[in-house]
Design a protein around this motif. Structure first.
Motif, mmCIF file in Angstrom:
data_model
loop_
_atom_site.group_PDB
_atom_site.id
_atom_site.type_symbol
_atom_site.label_atom_id
_atom_site.label_comp_id
_atom_site.label_asym_id
_atom_site.label_seq_id
_atom_site.Cartn_x
_atom_site.Cartn_y
_atom_site.Cartn_z
ATOM 1 N N GLN A 211 0.882 -1.043 -0.035
ATOM 2 C CA GLN A 211 -0.065 -0.205 0.118
ATOM 3 C C GLN A 211 0.918 1.104 0.046
ATOM 4 O O GLN A 211 2.027 1.265 0.416
ATOM 5 C CB GLN A 211 -1.128 -0.062 1.041
ATOM 6 N N PRO A 212 0.214 2.303 -0.623
ATOM 7 C CA PRO A 212 1.229 3.678 -0.229
ATOM 8 C C PRO A 212 0.585 4.256 0.888
ATOM 9 O O PRO A 212 -0.406 4.107 1.124
ATOM 10 C CB PRO A 212 0.652 4.620 -1.507
ATOM 11 N N ILE A 213 1.799 4.674 1.600
ATOM 12 C CA ILE A 213 1.393 5.421 3.085
ATOM 13 C C ILE A 213 1.768 6.752 2.731
ATOM 14 O O ILE A 213 1.437 7.620 3.715
ATOM 15 C CB ILE A 213 1.765 4.617 4.000
ATOM 16 N N TYR A 214 2.404 7.248 1.812
ATOM 17 C CA TYR A 214 2.614 8.915 1.766
ATOM 18 C C TYR A 214 2.970 9.331 0.114
ATOM 19 O O TYR A 214 3.564 8.591 -0.457
ATOM 20 C CB TYR A 214 4.016 9.129 2.571
ATOM 21 N N TYR A 215 2.573 10.324 -0.038
ATOM 22 C CA TYR A 215 2.286 10.444 -1.547
ATOM 23 C C TYR A 215 3.145 11.847 -2.096
ATOM 24 O O TYR A 215 3.360 12.648 -1.182
ATOM 25 C CB TYR A 215 0.859 10.898 -1.694
ATOM 26 N N ALA A 216 3.613 11.920 -3.189
ATOM 27 C CA ALA A 216 4.478 13.056 -3.541
ATOM 28 C C ALA A 216 3.709 14.300 -3.481
ATOM 29 O O ALA A 216 4.375 15.294 -3.043
ATOM 30 C CB ALA A 216 4.629 12.601 -4.866
ATOM 31 N N ASN A 217 2.451 14.305 -3.655
ATOM 32 C CA ASN A 217 1.855 15.672 -3.571
ATOM 33 C C ASN A 217 1.669 16.152 -2.117
ATOM 34 O O ASN A 217 1.338 17.496 -1.750
ATOM 35 C CB ASN A 217 0.245 15.702 -4.165
ATOM 36 N N GLN A 218 1.753 15.289 -1.055
ATOM 37 C CA GLN A 218 1.919 15.631 0.166
ATOM 38 C C GLN A 218 3.428 16.037 0.706
ATOM 39 O O GLN A 218 3.617 17.153 1.444
ATOM 40 C CB GLN A 218 1.870 14.566 1.154
ATOM 41 N N ALA A 219 4.517 15.668 -0.151
ATOM 42 C CA ALA A 219 5.572 16.101 0.244
ATOM 43 C C ALA A 219 6.127 17.494 -0.391
ATOM 44 O O ALA A 219 6.895 18.074 0.072
ATOM 45 C CB ALA A 219 6.744 14.860 -0.679
ATOM 46 N N SER A 220 5.703 17.849 -1.697
ATOM 47 C CA SER A 220 5.938 19.301 -2.199
ATOM 48 C C SER A 220 4.899 19.644 -2.862
ATOM 49 O O SER A 220 4.112 18.815 -3.692
ATOM 50 C CB SER A 220 7.390 18.926 -2.778
ATOM 51 N N SER A 221 4.836 20.931 -3.464
ATOM 52 C CA SER A 221 3.651 21.490 -4.269
ATOM 53 C C SER A 221 4.415 21.218 -5.710
ATOM 54 O O SER A 221 3.494 21.191 -6.465
ATOM 55 C CB SER A 221 3.695 22.948 -3.937
ATOM 56 N N VAL A 222 5.688 21.143 -5.736
ATOM 57 C CA VAL A 222 6.176 21.119 -7.158
ATOM 58 C C VAL A 222 6.751 19.535 -7.012
ATOM 59 O O VAL A 222 7.673 19.257 -6.314
ATOM 60 C CB VAL A 222 7.172 22.402 -7.424
ATOM 61 N N ALA A 223 6.614 18.835 -7.987
ATOM 62 C CA ALA A 223 6.782 17.593 -8.120
ATOM 63 C C ALA A 223 8.037 17.249 -9.291
ATOM 64 O O ALA A 223 8.776 16.638 -9.410
ATOM 65 C CB ALA A 223 5.748 16.598 -8.502
ATOM 66 N N TYR A 224 7.696 18.148 -10.324
ATOM 67 C CA TYR A 224 8.820 17.778 -11.640
ATOM 68 C C TYR A 224 8.948 19.469 -11.988
ATOM 69 O O TYR A 224 8.413 20.497 -11.784
ATOM 70 C CB TYR A 224 7.955 17.258 -12.684
ATOM 71 N N VAL A 225 9.940 19.356 -12.901
ATOM 72 C CA VAL A 225 10.222 20.713 -13.597
ATOM 73 C C VAL A 225 10.649 20.615 -14.934
ATOM 74 O O VAL A 225 11.118 19.258 -15.645
ATOM 75 C CB VAL A 225 11.608 21.561 -12.920
ATOM 76 N N ILE A 226 10.717 21.497 -15.634
ATOM 77 C CA ILE A 226 11.131 21.721 -17.129
ATOM 78 C C ILE A 226 12.690 22.528 -16.761
ATOM 79 O O ILE A 226 12.722 23.643 -16.366
ATOM 80 C CB ILE A 226 10.166 22.293 -18.226
ATOM 81 N N ALA A 227 13.690 21.858 -17.273
ATOM 82 C CA ALA A 227 14.809 22.611 -17.073
ATOM 83 C C ALA A 227 15.569 23.161 -18.393
ATOM 84 O O ALA A 227 15.558 22.141 -19.314
ATOM 85 C CB ALA A 227 15.701 21.874 -16.257
ATOM 86 N N SER A 228 16.461 24.094 -18.534
ATOM 87 C CA SER A 228 17.403 24.242 -19.649
ATOM 88 C C SER A 228 18.528 24.986 -19.274
ATOM 89 O O SER A 228 18.839 24.744 -17.937
ATOM 90 C CB SER A 228 16.449 25.253 -20.579
ATOM 91 N N ARG A 229 19.273 25.596 -20.179
ATOM 92 C CA ARG A 229 20.604 26.049 -19.665
ATOM 93 C C ARG A 229 20.523 27.677 -20.174
ATOM 94 O O ARG A 229 20.069 27.791 -21.395
ATOM 95 C CB ARG A 229 21.713 25.275 -20.248
ATOM 96 N N ASP A 230 21.437 28.416 -19.711
ATOM 97 C CA ASP A 230 21.536 29.846 -19.914
ATOM 98 C C ASP A 230 21.819 30.000 -21.041
ATOM 99 O O ASP A 230 21.298 30.886 -21.924
ATOM 100 C CB ASP A 230 22.665 30.523 -19.108
ATOM 101 N N ASP A 231 22.796 29.378 -21.792
ATOM 102 C CA ASP A 231 23.041 29.486 -23.329
ATOM 103 C C ASP A 231 21.884 29.072 -24.257
ATOM 104 O O ASP A 231 21.682 29.931 -25.384
ATOM 105 C CB ASP A 231 24.387 28.953 -23.792
#
Length: 340
Positions: A211-231
C-alpha cells in the motif's frame, strides 16, 4: 521531423565525469544542430507519451530524445548533452543551480493547491509483511529510496519522516540507482520503497497487499520541472523551439489529466513500462491528474520557495536556496498560450 533516442549508461557516465568541470563554463564542447532540440528525461519515458498525445506531429524542428540518469540529469544538461529536460524536483539540482550551475528551471510542474494531496507519481509504498500501516510506524524499519540521495524520491522520503517526527537516524535508508531497488522491495529485502507507480507495483498492491502510505503531492507542491541552460535560453535562434516545447509539455500534462484521454494515456504507459493493459490503466488513473504545469504566479512561486526551504530543514541542501535564483520565466507566456 526526425526522432532519435540514446539508450544505455553512456549519457549518465559522461555527465558524471564532466559535470564538475563543465558546470561553471555554461556547457560542454558539443555543437548541436541548430534545427534540433535535444530533450532529456529520466528513463526515456517522454517520447512515447508525447507521441500518444499527438504532440510530436507537425513539429517545425527536429527533436532528439536522450535517456538521462536521475542523479545525473542536471549534469547532462550542464555538460551540454541536452538542451532541455523534464524530470523531478530534487535537492541535487536545486543546490547545483544555486551554487552557480548554468542550468535553469523554466517551468514548474506540480499540484493544484486545492487538489487532493493523496496522490502522486512518486510515493512511499510498504509491504503488508512489514507491519507498516502509516508513516508513524517507520522507525526501526528499512526503506529503499529509488534513484539515489537528494533525488525526487529522497525528497518524498524526508517529507514523510518530517511529518511523522522521525529522524532519518531512526531507520535504515537504502539508496538504489537502478532496477535493483524494485527487485529488493518485491523480494522483501526492504520493508518499503519510494518509487514511481508502475505495473509491477500495481500487481504487488492487488495480489499482496502492498500500500502507499505517503504521496508525492503531500511532500511538495512542485513535483517536476522543465529545465534548460542559460546559453540555450539566451540563444535567439532557439527561442521559438524552446517556447514551443514548453507549450507542448503544458498541453501534455493537461491532456493526461482529462478522463476522456484515459485510454490513450494508458497506451502510453503500456509502451513505456511494457506492462499489461489492466495494470497500465491503474497507473494511468492514479498519476494522470496528479500534476500540471503551473503558471508563474506569486502564489505558485511562493509555494515552490516553501519546498526549497524544506530541503534545508531536512538537511538535503547545505545552504538556503532562493526560488528566484533557480527560475527563469522567459517562457512564462508559452504556458499561458498553451491553454488559450
Amino acid at each position: 521531423m526526425s526522432l532519435s533516442r540514446h539508450r544505455g549508461a553512456t549519457v549518465a557516465a559522461v555527465a558524471a565525469a564532466l559535470a564538475l568541470t563543465l558546470a561553471a563554463c555554461g556547457g560542454g564542447d558539443s555543437e548541436p544542430d541548430a534545427d534540433t532540440l535535444r530533450i532529456g528525461s529520466v528513463g526515456g519515458w517522454l517520447e512515447d507519451h508525447l507521441e500518444e498525445a499527438g504532440l510530436l506531429e507537425d513539429l517545425p524542428y527536429d527533436v532528439e530524445f536522450v535517456d538521462v540518469a536521475g542523479a545525473g540529469a542536471y549534469g547532462s544538461l550542464s555538460a551540454g548533452q541536452i538542451d532541455v529536460g523534464v524530470w523531478g524536483f530534487d535537492a541535487n539540482g536545486s543546490q547545483s543551480i544555486s551554487e552557480g550551475s548554468s542550468s535553469r528551471i523554466i517551468a514548474l510542474i506540480g499540484s493544484d493547491p486545492e487538489a487532493d494531496p493523496h496522490r502522486g507519481v512518486i510515493n512511499l509504498y510498504t509491504s503488508a509483511e512489514s507491519g507498516i500501516s502509516s508513516i508513524d510506524d517507520l522507525a526501526g524499519t528499512t526503506i529503499g529510496v529509488n534513484w539515489g540521495e537528494g533525488t525526487t524520491a529522497d525528497v518524498v522520503m524526508h517529507a514523510a519522516l518530517d511529518e511523522a517526527g522521525i529522524s532519518p537516524d531512526d531507520l535504515t535508508l537504502n539508496y538504489f540507482s537502478d532496477a535493483s531497488g524494485s527487485t529488493a522491495f518485491l523480494s522483501r529485502q526492504v520493508d518499503g520503497f519510494v518509487t514511481s507507480l508502475n505495473g509491477a507495483l500495481v500487481e504487488d498492491i492487488q495480489e499482496n497487499g502492498t500500500q502507499p502510505i505517503y504521496y508525492a503531492n503531500q511532500a511538495s507542491s512542485v513535483a517536476y520541472v522543465i529545465a534548460s541552460r542559460d546559453d540555450v535560453i539566451e540563444d535567439e535562434s532557439r527561442f521559438d523551439m524552446v517556447s514551443d516545447f514548453v507549450s507542448r509539455i503544458t498541453e501534455y500534462y493537461d491532456w493526461r489529466g482529462e478522463e476522456a484521454n484515459l485510454d490513450s494515456f494508458t497506451q502510453a504507459v503500456m509502451a513505456e513500462q511494457s506492462t499489461s493493459e489492466d495494470y497500465a490503466t491503474v497507473v494511468a488513473e492514479n498519476i494522470g491528474p496528479a500534476v500540471q504545469v503551473l503558471e508563474f504566479s506569486d502564489e505558485n512561486v511562493g509555494r515552490f520557495q516553501e519546498d526549497l526551504d524544506n530541503l534545508l530543514d531536512w538537511g538535503l541542501v547545505d545552504a538556503p536556496v532562493a526560488a528566484e535564483d533557480l527560475i527563469d520565466d522567459t517562457f512564462a507566456d508559452a504556458i499561458v498560450a498553451a491553454r488559450d
